[in-house]
Motif scaffolding. Sequence first.
Motif, PDB file in Angstrom:
ATOM      1  N   HIS A  21       0.089  92.365  -3.002  1.00 30.17           N
ATOM      2  CA  HIS A  21      -1.011  92.646  -3.918  1.00 30.17           C
ATOM      3  C   HIS A  21      -0.556  93.407  -5.163  1.00 30.17           C
ATOM      4  O   HIS A  21      -1.310  93.581  -6.104  1.00 30.17           O
ATOM      5  CB  HIS A  21      -2.119  93.451  -3.209  1.00 30.17           C
ATOM      6  CG  HIS A  21      -1.701  94.839  -2.832  1.00 30.17           C
ATOM      7  ND1 HIS A  21      -0.913  95.105  -1.738  1.00 30.17           N
ATOM      8  CD2 HIS A  21      -1.966  96.030  -3.412  1.00 30.17           C
ATOM      9  CE1 HIS A  21      -0.706  96.398  -1.645  1.00 30.17           C
ATOM     10  NE2 HIS A  21      -1.312  96.986  -2.642  1.00 30.17           N
ATOM     11  N   HIS A  46      -0.754  86.065  -2.294  1.00 31.64           N
ATOM     12  CA  HIS A  46      -0.916  87.185  -3.221  1.00 31.64           C
ATOM     13  C   HIS A  46      -2.384  87.421  -3.521  1.00 31.64           C
ATOM     14  O   HIS A  46      -3.102  86.502  -3.917  1.00 31.64           O
ATOM     15  CB  HIS A  46      -0.152  86.918  -4.518  1.00 31.64           C
ATOM     16  CG  HIS A  46      -0.060  88.111  -5.418  1.00 31.64           C
ATOM     17  ND1 HIS A  46       0.736  89.197  -5.135  1.00 31.64           N
ATOM     18  CD2 HIS A  46      -0.696  88.393  -6.581  1.00 31.64           C
ATOM     19  CE1 HIS A  46       0.600  90.105  -6.092  1.00 31.64           C
ATOM     20  NE2 HIS A  46      -0.263  89.640  -6.981  1.00 31.64           N
ATOM     21  N   ASP A  47      -2.819  88.636  -3.311  1.00 32.75           N
ATOM     22  CA  ASP A  47      -4.220  89.007  -3.535  1.00 32.75           C
ATOM     23  C   ASP A  47      -4.617  88.680  -4.973  1.00 32.75           C
ATOM     24  O   ASP A  47      -4.005  89.176  -5.920  1.00 32.75           O
ATOM     25  CB  ASP A  47      -4.380  90.513  -3.273  1.00 32.75           C
ATOM     26  CG  ASP A  47      -5.834  90.948  -3.224  1.00 32.75           C
ATOM     27  OD1 ASP A  47      -6.670  90.360  -3.940  1.00 32.75           O
ATOM     28  OD2 ASP A  47      -6.136  91.900  -2.483  1.00 32.75           O
ATOM     29  N   LYS A  49      -6.926  89.706  -6.687  1.00 31.54           N
ATOM     30  CA  LYS A  49      -7.412  90.880  -7.410  1.00 31.54           C
ATOM     31  C   LYS A  49      -6.298  91.895  -7.679  1.00 31.54           C
ATOM     32  O   LYS A  49      -6.544  92.959  -8.241  1.00 31.54           O
ATOM     33  CB  LYS A  49      -8.542  91.554  -6.618  1.00 31.54           C
ATOM     34  CG  LYS A  49      -9.802  90.706  -6.533  1.00 31.54           C
ATOM     35  CD  LYS A  49     -10.953  91.478  -5.915  1.00 31.54           C
ATOM     36  CE  LYS A  49     -12.238  90.642  -5.938  1.00 31.54           C
ATOM     37  NZ  LYS A  49     -13.375  91.385  -5.372  1.00 31.54           N
ATOM     38  N   PRO A  69      -9.056  87.872  -1.494  1.00 30.24           N
ATOM     39  CA  PRO A  69      -8.836  89.321  -1.602  1.00 30.24           C
ATOM     40  C   PRO A  69      -8.605  89.912  -0.214  1.00 30.24           C
ATOM     41  O   PRO A  69      -9.273  89.536   0.753  1.00 30.24           O
ATOM     42  CB  PRO A  69     -10.143  89.829  -2.213  1.00 30.24           C
ATOM     43  CG  PRO A  69     -10.736  88.641  -2.903  1.00 30.24           C
ATOM     44  CD  PRO A  69     -10.351  87.463  -2.061  1.00 30.24           C
ATOM     45  N   CYS A  70      -7.631  90.790  -0.104  1.00 27.90           N
ATOM     46  CA  CYS A  70      -7.338  91.369   1.211  1.00 27.90           C
ATOM     47  C   CYS A  70      -7.047  92.867   1.077  1.00 27.90           C
ATOM     48  O   CYS A  70      -5.886  93.281   1.232  1.00 27.90           O
ATOM     49  CB  CYS A  70      -6.201  90.643   1.917  1.00 27.90           C
ATOM     50  SG  CYS A  70      -4.788  90.218   0.873  1.00 27.90           S
ATOM     51  N   ALA A  80      -6.486  86.165   5.296  1.00 27.09           N
ATOM     52  CA  ALA A  80      -5.294  85.741   4.554  1.00 27.09           C
ATOM     53  C   ALA A  80      -4.216  85.231   5.498  1.00 27.09           C
ATOM     54  O   ALA A  80      -3.549  84.229   5.210  1.00 27.09           O
ATOM     55  CB  ALA A  80      -4.766  86.908   3.716  1.00 27.09           C
TER      56      ALA A  80
END
Length: 202
Positions: A21, A46-47, A49, A69-70, A80
């Motif tokens: 992230h 890959h997040d 956000k 989003p994680c 994810a």
Amino acid sequence: MIGEGKAGTGPGTVAVVVLSHRAPAQVARLAARLTDGRDTLVAIHHDPKGEPLALRASSSVALVPDPVPCPWGRPGINVAIRKSLAWLRANVPELSWVLVISGQDYPIRPMRSIEDELASAPCDAFIRHLRVDGDPADDVHRWQGIARQRYLYRRRLPASARSVPLPWPRRHPFGNDLRLYAGEQWVNLSTRCSIRRSATVC
């Protein structure tokens, strides 16, 4: 399809799922280190956000499509992982093992050494876990006591990320026929786990 036509090159492709992230340069260095194996694929979730990840896909590095989003400690991390595993199963025919790590991890051993160990592993998965309702006297690591307190002696407040301590163990449905376990999502799974009704865990 990634990995197509690799029959006869060994026990199969080892895929490393990287949940990231932030720190794109660090993620790029991690990917370069991981692809040093004989037959390793790096799948990066890959997040969306997080910080933008300027990393191009290649024959040994894939970007998991439609990432979710994680944020830390939320169900999005498990979503994810499930998306990444499903994508690998659909796109890597010779898949043998999947290792789930974070973008802040870094292997201290060469990937070829890790591949060799997985190829001769006596089990189907490596999962760090403990029985929460077991005897505290059996604890070896501090995290085991923390997990026991978190699951049995705390309760999360509704619509909040905060939890409060309880003066006694919380009620739960676990007993002699159903045990309560705690563990981590950073797992190593062989493809045998997906075709067996039971798996041997190391």
